[in-house]
Enzyme design. Structure first.
Site, PDB file in Angstrom:
ATOM      1  N   ASP A  30      48.434  19.618  45.381  1.00  0.00           N
ATOM      2  CA  ASP A  30      47.226  20.178  45.612  1.00  0.00           C
ATOM      3  C   ASP A  30      46.540  19.619  46.986  1.00  0.00           C
ATOM      4  OD1 ASP A  30      45.188  21.952  43.488  1.00  0.00           O
ATOM      5  OD2 ASP A  30      44.070  20.784  45.076  1.00  0.00           O
ATOM      6  N   PHE A 152      51.889  34.763  31.981  1.00  0.00           N
ATOM      7  CA  PHE A 152      51.047  35.553  30.913  1.00  0.00           C
ATOM      8  C   PHE A 152      50.488  34.421  30.057  1.00  0.00           C
ATOM      9  CE2 PHE A 152      54.769  37.956  32.495  1.00  0.00           C
ATOM     10  CZ  PHE A 152      53.915  39.188  32.862  1.00  0.00           C
ATOM     11  N   PHE A 252      43.764  42.176  20.253  1.00  0.00           N
ATOM     12  CA  PHE A 252      42.909  42.706  21.116  1.00  0.00           C
ATOM     13  C   PHE A 252      42.063  43.855  20.799  1.00  0.00           C
ATOM     14  CE2 PHE A 252      45.603  40.143  23.651  1.00  0.00           C
ATOM     15  CZ  PHE A 252      44.703  39.478  24.754  1.00  0.00           C
ATOM     16  N   LEU A 253      41.670  44.012  19.285  1.00  0.00           N
ATOM     17  CA  LEU A 253      41.005  44.942  18.846  1.00  0.00           C
ATOM     18  C   LEU A 253      40.039  44.475  18.069  1.00  0.00           C
ATOM     19  CD1 LEU A 253      43.527  47.810  17.577  1.00  0.00           C
ATOM     20  CD2 LEU A 253      41.915  47.799  19.279  1.00  0.00           C
ATOM     21  N   GLY A 256      33.265  43.036  20.472  1.00  0.00           N
ATOM     22  CA  GLY A 256      32.554  41.705  20.956  1.00  0.00           C
ATOM     23  C   GLY A 256      31.635  42.078  22.292  1.00  0.00           C
ATOM     24  N   CYS A 263      41.045  36.334  34.524  1.00  0.00           N
ATOM     25  CA  CYS A 263      42.039  37.243  34.754  1.00  0.00           C
ATOM     26  C   CYS A 263      41.724  38.671  34.623  1.00  0.00           C
ATOM     27  CB  CYS A 263      43.231  37.117  33.894  1.00  0.00           C
ATOM     28  SG  CYS A 263      44.156  35.510  34.073  1.00  0.00           S
ATOM     29  N   LYS A 266      38.951  40.186  37.378  1.00  0.00           N
ATOM     30  CA  LYS A 266      39.541  40.277  38.862  1.00  0.00           C
ATOM     31  C   LYS A 266      40.737  40.987  38.924  1.00  0.00           C
ATOM     32  CE  LYS A 266      42.473  36.006  39.098  1.00  0.00           C
ATOM     33  NZ  LYS A 266      43.569  36.924  39.469  1.00  0.00           N
TER      34      LYS A 266
END
Length: 436
Positions: A30, A152, A252-253, A256, A263, A266
């Site tokens: 870095d 992922f 993902f159901l 909210g 991620c 963008k």
């Protein structure tokens, strides 16, 4: 194998530590010397459960080290991963690839052996072609192959995701790249983790398509939640009812306040821009981005309505519990809490907040918000409490104590973590998402 990981942020540090744990010799690189110094001291630049312990164990074992010198870090490396940021470019939404290309140029200047250069960063279709061109133009006399290997990883569960992945996607154009990547992931291959070999452009698109699809699922169920509120249905039952269909799936159901993080915001924008560049409109993703942006401010208005409307809300105090875009991270990027807090302060509401990990990151983004030392300090004297992020610490609040501390017993649950009947039985005015 010897592996270099250029970029020691979220993706680079997690990936590097996990690869070291597989037995590889890994050097994380870095440019930020202060970050490298802190890593040598065992101080993590991000909060991720289990990461500090994993880094410490592999440093002690001699498999993981850190440097600010790219030339030193890539010396003798069989695989060089590029894991630097690709934020949305200010002004147009395209992915900013300047860091990726700068790293590629520096690799070309210092490459001293045959190696595979791997784009781990999330990059638009065709980025690998440009990285290959940059390396070729450097005049290096060593053999190289440019490979796409998207990540992922879910923040808060990244180590488990890396070690037990649903799939490993590798976009390679030659046998050299494919064989080196097989060796990199050999420990996972032996555990029967599926490896999908595709061409490089396909790999680059898979990452964006995956995130866009998940963002679409989130946005879809949020719109169903709005409809549920209008017709008297329960969105959690709707989610279960459709999620039991294997073609749809339950993940993902959860309704909210909208998606955020490093991620989805963008990557959906970058996919839109890529589609525009290739004259292939993605109307569904356009609608997803627009709907999600609007939803975050709408959640602030929902809180104001719970306070009796804009006229009554002015001068009142609200406690926000949870600021990060999801639990088990300190990431505030595009968090719904930012828009919720801004809507409230714009309406003349005083906001006090608490988050287990995200307050240091939140302070510069929310200068008008007061940070509290614990949930009950935030709640004390407030006219409403709002749950924005579903941290475990908020799932079992002492509701009797909460009611005693509040000026008015108003609870707005933007994550549906409480049962309406239980909270209302305690004497609260309870507001949730998509439920009667």
């Amino acid at each position: 194998m010897k592996i270099a990981m250029v970029g020691s942020g979220y993706v680079g540090l997690v990936s590097g530590a996990c690869l070291a744990d597989f037995g590889h010799e890994v050097c994380c690189i870095d440019k930020d010397q202060s970050k490298i110094d802190r890593l040598h001291e065992g101080v993590m630049p991000i909060f991720e459960p289990g990461l500090a312990e994993l880094v410490e164990a592999n440093v002690k074992a001699g498999r993981l080290n850190f440097t600010s010198s790219l030339a030193e870090g890539i010396d003798g490396a069989d695989a060089i991963f590029i894991a630097v940021g690709t934020p949305s470019r200010r002004g147009d939404g395209h992915a900013d690839l300047s860091y990726v290309y700068a790293v590629a140029e520096e690799i070309g200047q210092h490459l001293a052996n045959d190696a595979v250069v791997v784009t781990k960063s999330t990059v638009p279709v065709g980025t690998g072609d440009e990285v290959e061109r940059i390396l070729a133009a450097s005049g290096t006399g060593h053999r190289f192959s440019v490979v796409s290997n998207p990540e992922f990883l879910r923040e808060g569960a990244a180590i488990g995701d890396f070690k037990r992945p649903d799939r490993i996607v590798i976009g390679a154009e030659d046998d050299f790249g494919r064989e080196v990547m097989r060796e990199v992931y050999r420990p996972l291959y032996l555990n029967e983790s599926p490896i999908l070999f595709v061409n490089r452009r396909t790999s680059e698109l898979i990452k964006y398509a995956a995130n866009a699809f998940l963002a679409t699922k989130i946005t879809f169920i949020n719109e169903m939640a709005d409809l549920c509120e209008k017709v008297g249905a329960n969105v959690q039952d709707v989610s279960r009812g459709i999620g039991m269909d294997n073609r749809i799936g339950a993940k993902f159901l959860n309704a909210g306040p909208g998606y955020g993080g490093s991620c989805f915001p963008k990557d959906t924008l970058a996919l839109l821009k890529t589609a525009e560049d290739f004259d292939s409109p993605t109307r569904i993703i356009e609608a997803v981005v627009k709907a999600n942006d609007g939803r975050k401010r709408a959640m602030g208005r929902k809180v104001i309505e719970a306070l009796g409307g804009f006229d009554n809300a002015r001068g009142k105090k609200v406690a926000l519990l949870g600021l990060t875009f999801k639990p088990d991270t300190d990431d505030m990027r595009d968090s719904p809490s930012i828009a919720v807090a801004q809507t409230l302060t714009d309406g003349g509401v005083e906001v006090v907040a608490y988050d287990p990990e995200g307050m240091d990151s939140a302070r510069p983004l929310m200068p008008e918000v007061t940070m509290a030392g614990d949930p009950y300090s935030a709640i004390d004297g407030a006219d409403a409490v709002v749950i924005v992020t579903e941290w475990d610490a908020f799932r079992a609040l002492d509701l009797d104590r909460v009611k005693q501390l509040l000026n008015a017993p108003v609870l707005v649950d933007l994550r549906n973590i409480y049962r309406p009947e239980d909270v209302r039985a305690r004497g609260f005015d309870y507001f949730s998402i998509g439920r009667p």
